[in-house]
Write a protein that holds these residues in place. Structure first.
Motif, PDB file in Angstrom:
ATOM      1  N   ILE A  63       0.796  -1.302   0.089  1.00  0.00           N
ATOM      2  CA  ILE A  63      -0.018   0.021  -0.128  1.00  0.00           C
ATOM      3  C   ILE A  63       0.752   1.204  -0.032  1.00  0.00           C
ATOM      4  O   ILE A  63       0.589   2.260  -0.615  1.00  0.00           O
ATOM      5  N   PHE A  64       2.010   1.200   0.916  1.00  0.00           N
ATOM      6  CA  PHE A  64       2.944   2.336   0.781  1.00  0.00           C
ATOM      7  C   PHE A  64       3.659   2.729  -0.470  1.00  0.00           C
ATOM      8  O   PHE A  64       3.641   3.960  -0.902  1.00  0.00           O
ATOM      9  N   LYS A  65       3.691   1.595  -1.163  1.00  0.00           N
ATOM     10  CA  LYS A  65       4.403   1.857  -2.552  1.00  0.00           C
ATOM     11  C   LYS A  65       3.493   2.538  -3.486  1.00  0.00           C
ATOM     12  O   LYS A  65       4.030   3.208  -4.248  1.00  0.00           O
ATOM     13  N   ASP A  66       1.998   2.080  -3.418  1.00  0.00           N
ATOM     14  CA  ASP A  66       1.006   2.789  -4.389  1.00  0.00           C
ATOM     15  C   ASP A  66       1.118   4.173  -3.788  1.00  0.00           C
ATOM     16  O   ASP A  66       0.977   4.796  -4.743  1.00  0.00           O
ATOM     17  N   PHE A  67       0.904   4.305  -2.637  1.00  0.00           N
ATOM     18  CA  PHE A  67       1.110   5.643  -1.901  1.00  0.00           C
ATOM     19  C   PHE A  67       2.056   6.610  -2.618  1.00  0.00           C
ATOM     20  O   PHE A  67       2.016   7.730  -3.126  1.00  0.00           O
ATOM     21  N   GLY A 114      -8.827   7.116   5.066  1.00  0.00           N
ATOM     22  CA  GLY A 114      -7.746   6.144   4.766  1.00  0.00           C
ATOM     23  C   GLY A 114      -6.372   6.610   4.045  1.00  0.00           C
ATOM     24  O   GLY A 114      -5.984   7.987   4.733  1.00  0.00           O
ATOM     25  N   VAL A 115      -6.036   6.443   3.079  1.00  0.00           N
ATOM     26  CA  VAL A 115      -4.738   6.857   2.534  1.00  0.00           C
ATOM     27  C   VAL A 115      -5.281   8.314   1.835  1.00  0.00           C
ATOM     28  O   VAL A 115      -6.167   8.301   1.270  1.00  0.00           O
ATOM     29  N   THR A 116      -4.286   9.303   2.205  1.00  0.00           N
ATOM     30  CA  THR A 116      -4.637  10.744   1.667  1.00  0.00           C
ATOM     31  C   THR A 116      -3.095  10.852   1.293  1.00  0.00           C
ATOM     32  O   THR A 116      -2.168  10.610   1.585  1.00  0.00           O
ATOM     33  N   MET A 138      -9.178  15.050   9.626  1.00  0.00           N
ATOM     34  CA  MET A 138      -9.259  15.166   8.640  1.00  0.00           C
ATOM     35  C   MET A 138      -7.931  14.709   7.605  1.00  0.00           C
ATOM     36  O   MET A 138      -7.949  14.963   6.498  1.00  0.00           O
ATOM     37  N   GLN A 139      -7.027  14.716   8.503  1.00  0.00           N
ATOM     38  CA  GLN A 139      -5.603  14.351   7.678  1.00  0.00           C
ATOM     39  C   GLN A 139      -5.891  13.013   6.908  1.00  0.00           C
ATOM     40  O   GLN A 139      -5.176  12.914   5.948  1.00  0.00           O
ATOM     41  N   PHE A 140      -7.036  12.254   7.314  1.00  0.00           N
ATOM     42  CA  PHE A 140      -7.280  10.925   6.653  1.00  0.00           C
ATOM     43  C   PHE A 140      -8.643  10.861   5.871  1.00  0.00           C
ATOM     44  O   PHE A 140      -9.004   9.717   5.393  1.00  0.00           O
ATOM     45  N   TYR A 141      -9.294  12.122   5.883  1.00  0.00           N
ATOM     46  CA  TYR A 141     -10.628  12.154   5.307  1.00  0.00           C
ATOM     47  C   TYR A 141     -10.509  11.715   3.892  1.00  0.00           C
ATOM     48  O   TYR A 141      -9.799  12.473   3.171  1.00  0.00           O
ATOM     49  N   ARG A 142     -11.148  11.171   3.334  1.00  0.00           N
ATOM     50  CA  ARG A 142     -11.550  10.865   1.946  1.00  0.00           C
ATOM     51  C   ARG A 142     -12.666  11.220   1.364  1.00  0.00           C
ATOM     52  O   ARG A 142     -12.829  11.804   0.143  1.00  0.00           O
ATOM     53  N   GLY A 185      -6.113  21.859  -1.895  1.00  0.00           N
ATOM     54  CA  GLY A 185      -6.120  21.319  -3.189  1.00  0.00           C
ATOM     55  C   GLY A 185      -7.105  20.358  -3.648  1.00  0.00           C
ATOM     56  O   GLY A 185      -7.794  19.846  -2.671  1.00  0.00           O
ATOM     57  N   THR A 186      -7.442  20.096  -4.678  1.00  0.00           N
ATOM     58  CA  THR A 186      -8.475  19.156  -5.298  1.00  0.00           C
ATOM     59  C   THR A 186      -8.278  17.704  -5.094  1.00  0.00           C
ATOM     60  O   THR A 186      -9.154  16.875  -5.408  1.00  0.00           O
ATOM     61  N   ASP A 187      -6.837  17.174  -4.804  1.00  0.00           N
ATOM     62  CA  ASP A 187      -6.461  16.036  -4.690  1.00  0.00           C
ATOM     63  C   ASP A 187      -6.545  15.605  -3.162  1.00  0.00           C
ATOM     64  O   ASP A 187      -5.892  14.479  -2.823  1.00  0.00           O
ATOM     65  N   TRP A 188      -7.381  16.488  -2.373  1.00  0.00           N
ATOM     66  CA  TRP A 188      -7.882  15.863  -0.925  1.00  0.00           C
ATOM     67  C   TRP A 188      -9.299  15.753  -0.752  1.00  0.00           C
ATOM     68  O   TRP A 188     -10.017  16.811  -1.617  1.00  0.00           O
TER      69      TRP A 188
END
Length: 459
Positions: A162-166, A207-209, A384-388, A429-432
């Motif tokens: 998962i970290f590699k994908d991140f 999850g992942v952000t 909010m650090q992990f909000y998707r 940003g729009t990527d969050w």
């Protein structure tokens, strides 16, 4: 559980080990060789700040240091872990008994913006020097104790994948030591996100952000605004509440009153984005033109607030009035760091006459928003650090309304599957989140959304 470095190497996230150098180590160079050369200036600055005001002979010396760096735009945040040694105290006028030298373990956070350093954090305490040997310290010692339950045996393998994908998704680049550290932080954050998910009463997914490789402290230091919880700011008159009931739903994005989502970068300037968003909406409603306004003008020219170290919307409104207006984003573009004020009254496109405080009643807030436009608010950014996506509804003890630390913009409200929400424009940003937006439960005072609502007034 397989070692982190081995997993990272197998997945291609670490370069192959370089052959050991046979070059002899110069005397006294050990402290610097534990860190990369680029850390020398921030470490020198941190040590200088620690010793400020100390007399000669009482200043601490650097024994060992390690560090990590995170970059965004033109800024760099250095997280340093240093062992300092304070000299022994043998002066009978100061010490009743001779005192041997003292070893301290210190954590420093140093922000570097175009070569200008700023100390954001200093935390030092006595340490057993044996426990700070870099060769003996394991990566698991860095993991916060977020989950005491035993982890599955294949946890590290799945997490490394998962970290590699991140890393690929968010285009991260690390050296070998940084990659190992960031993966340990990432794994710890995923456990924490799962716990937040389990306790949330709404429909939000966590999850992942793009912030998943940051410690909680790093995230708060760089992206949030601690000044919001400490001071009420300038006093303002209370706006007259409306008498009519609000429509069942409303969204100013569909009516042309909201500019595109912006990105504050590595700068705690959310207060400026919240205020400009409100003024943009007010100007549109009063003059019929939507202009993207300058946050950088407020960072540079609002001398009451503290630029990237935080600020208050109430002060920002006053600054706009005193300056004579706001320039547009095109004329005074965002840099995400403090610069010399270059405001030009001739270029100001927007002005305000006053600002008002709004009701803490969410029903009245909704009615005011539907009639008058987007509202500047401040919230507790818990989770909010992990909000998707989805509607966030944390438990009140976890998201106290008295610990607000992030300024945002209410642009609308409504219901999703009978769950009432506020639609909130963020500045990450729009990527969050949902293309840059956050959805928070409405009607329960969730995360203090109703505590600090305000608006500019344009006649």
């Amino acid at each position: 559980m397989a070692p982190w470095p081995q997993l990272l190497l197998l997945l291609g996230l670490l370069p192959a080990a370089a052959p050991a150098s046979s070059k002899p180590r110069a005397a006294g160079a050990q402290a610097w060789e534990l860190a990369s050369p680029e850390l020398r200036e921030p470490v020198r600055f941190a040590l200088e700040m620690y010793n400020r005001g100390r007399a000669a002979g009482t200043r601490a010396a650097l024994e060992a240091v390690r560090g990590r760096v995170r970059r965004a735009g033109r800024g760099s945040l250095y997280s340093l872990k240093a062992t300092l040694v304070e000299p022994p105290c043998n002066d009978p006028t100061v010490c009743q008994l001779p005192v041997s030298k003292k070893t301290l373990l210190c954590s420093f956070e140093v922000l570097d913006e175009l070569g200008k350093h700023m100390l954001l954090r200093r935390d030092c305490g006595p340490v057993d020097t044996k426990s700070t040997d870099d060769k003996n310290e394991t990566f698991s010692s860095f993991l916060p104790l977020l989950n005491k339950d035993p982890l599955p045996q294949d946890f590290s393998v799945k997490m490394a994948s998962i970290f590699k994908d991140f890393v690929t998704t968010y285009n991260r680049t690390y050296d070998s030591k940084e990659a190992s550290w960031r993966m340990s932080v990432f794994a710890s954050n995923m456990v924490r996100a799962q716990k937040i998910q389990a306790l949330d009463r709404g429909t939000a997914q966590y999850g992942v952000t793009k912030f998943s490789d940051l410690t909680e402290e790093e995230f708060r230091t760089v992206y949030l605004n601690p000044l919001l919880k400490d001071a009420p700011g300038r006093s303002r008159r209370l706006a007259q509440p409306g008498t009519s009931a609000p429509p069942p739903q409303w969204d100013w994005r569909n009516k042309g009153a909201v500019t595109d989502v912006k990105d504050q970068g590595m700068c705690g300037s959310c207060w400026a984005f919240s205020v400009t968003g409100n003024v943009e909406g007010q100007w549109f409603l009063r003059r019929g033109t939507l202009l993207s306004l300058s946050e950088q003008e407020l960072l540079d020219c609002d001398k009451t607030d503290k630029a990237c170290l935080g600020g208050l919307p109430s002060n920002a409104y006053s600054a706009i009035r005193n300056l004579g207006g706001l320039e547009t984003e095109d004329d005074y573009s965002y840099r995400g760091r403090l610069q010399t004020c270059s405001f030009s009254a001739e270029k100001a496109k927007v002005y305000i006459n006053d600002s008002v405080e709004l009701s803490k009643n969410e029903q009245k807030l909704a009615a005011w928003l539907a009639k008058n436009g987007p509202i500047s608010v401040a919230i507790n950014a818990f989770g909010m650090q992990f909000y998707r996506h989805g509607i966030s509804h944390p438990l009140r003890p976890l998201c106290s309304p008295w610990l607000i630390d992030h300024a945002v913009l209410l642009v609308g409200y409504g219901n999703r599957s009978a769950t009432p929400f506020w639609a909130i424009k963020n500045s990450w940003g729009t990527d969050w989140g949902e293309e840059g937006y956050y959805y928070l439960h409405r009607g329960s005072g969730a995360c203090g959304v109703n505590i600090m609502a305000s608006s500019a007034v344009i006649d």
